[in-house]
Enzyme design. Structure first.
Site, PDB file in Angstrom:
ATOM      1  N   CYS A  79       7.694  -5.032  -7.434  1.00 46.60           N
ATOM      2  CA  CYS A  79       9.088  -5.335  -7.768  1.00 46.60           C
ATOM      3  C   CYS A  79       9.252  -6.844  -7.990  1.00 46.60           C
ATOM      4  O   CYS A  79       8.772  -7.364  -8.989  1.00 46.60           O
ATOM      5  CB  CYS A  79      10.036  -4.770  -6.709  1.00 46.60           C
ATOM      6  SG  CYS A  79      11.765  -4.673  -7.259  1.00 46.60           S
ATOM      7  N   HIS A 166       8.067   0.835  -6.289  1.00 46.21           N
ATOM      8  CA  HIS A 166       7.652   0.704  -4.890  1.00 46.21           C
ATOM      9  C   HIS A 166       6.677   1.819  -4.506  1.00 46.21           C
ATOM     10  O   HIS A 166       7.098   2.918  -4.166  1.00 46.21           O
ATOM     11  CB  HIS A 166       8.878   0.726  -3.975  1.00 46.21           C
ATOM     12  CG  HIS A 166       9.702  -0.510  -4.079  1.00 46.21           C
ATOM     13  ND1 HIS A 166       9.465  -1.622  -3.310  1.00 46.21           N
ATOM     14  CD2 HIS A 166      10.727  -0.831  -4.907  1.00 46.21           C
ATOM     15  CE1 HIS A 166      10.324  -2.572  -3.631  1.00 46.21           C
ATOM     16  NE2 HIS A 166      11.102  -2.119  -4.606  1.00 46.21           N
ATOM     17  N   GLU A 168       5.057   2.054  -1.868  1.00 44.46           N
ATOM     18  CA  GLU A 168       5.059   2.230  -0.414  1.00 44.46           C
ATOM     19  C   GLU A 168       6.113   3.202   0.097  1.00 44.46           C
ATOM     20  O   GLU A 168       6.117   3.549   1.279  1.00 44.46           O
ATOM     21  CB  GLU A 168       5.218   0.867   0.275  1.00 44.46           C
ATOM     22  CG  GLU A 168       6.611   0.252   0.188  1.00 44.46           C
ATOM     23  CD  GLU A 168       6.930  -0.494  -1.101  1.00 44.46           C
ATOM     24  OE1 GLU A 168       7.965  -1.175  -1.130  1.00 44.46           O
ATOM     25  OE2 GLU A 168       6.168  -0.392  -2.082  1.00 44.46           O
TER      26      GLU A 168
END
Length: 189
Positions: A79, A166, A168
């Site tokens: 990001c 993202h 994660e």
């Protein structure tokens, strides 16, 4: 794969600790460090790779540009980290047409080693309040979506990668695969 040491550079993003946890849960040694620590302190940690976390704004990114320019290690920007890489190498960053977090379908343009196993399309969790609007020289586009042309990129020679989304977060399909791909790059480097 052997245990690697991955430093997560904290750019004050809400998911920084989640990146750290995701890396740890994939059996890697990891540590969160401030985005203002000197380069020598980073090198003293003897990391195998760096992950530049997301964050609220480019002006809160500390000295990340110095890390990107000077540290010869694999780097993954997530990001804001993706945007920092683009800006450091002369690319453009600007407001996206669609702010806030949302589920986005990504088209893999070039699977490359970082996106291996993710294509040809995947669903990810991303914010486009800001995004890469022009690709820097010496970078190639790896992925796009219907709202952003440069969802992922890589340097043509150095092991530097950026993704707007993202990996994660649980909402991202194959996020662990992307991180594992990054670790494999770090192991080879």
């Amino acid at each position: 794969m052997r245990e690697l040491k991955i430093l997560v550079i904290n750019n004050y993003g809400q998911f920084c600790h989640l990146i750290h946890r995701s890396v740890r849960d994939l059996d890697m040694d990891t540590k969160i460090v401030a985005n203002t620590i000197p380069i020598d302190d980073i090198l003293d940690e003897e990391p195998d790779g760096l992950i530049l976390s997301g964050g609220p704004a480019l002006d809160r990114a500390g000295i990340c540009s110095e890390y990107i320019e000077s540290i010869d290690l694999p780097i993954l920007g997530i990001c804001l980290g993706h945007q920092l890489i683009a800006k450091t190498f002369g690319g453009g960053v600007g407001p996206g047409p669609s702010g806030g977090y949302a589920n986005i379908e990504i088209e893999i343009v070039d699977e490359d080693e970082i996106l291996k196993g993710l294509g040809p399309r995947t669903s990810v969790w991303a914010s486009h309040a800001d995004e890469v609007v022009s690709l820097p020289g010496d970078f190639i586009q790896l992925a796009r979506s219907n709202i952003c042309e440069y969802e992922a990129m890589r340097h043509v020679e150095r092991p530097i990668f950026g993704v707007q989304w993202h990996p994660e977060v649980a909402h991202t399909e194959k996020g662990e695969q992307l991180l594992t791909n990054f670790f494999e790059i770090c192991e080879k480097y």
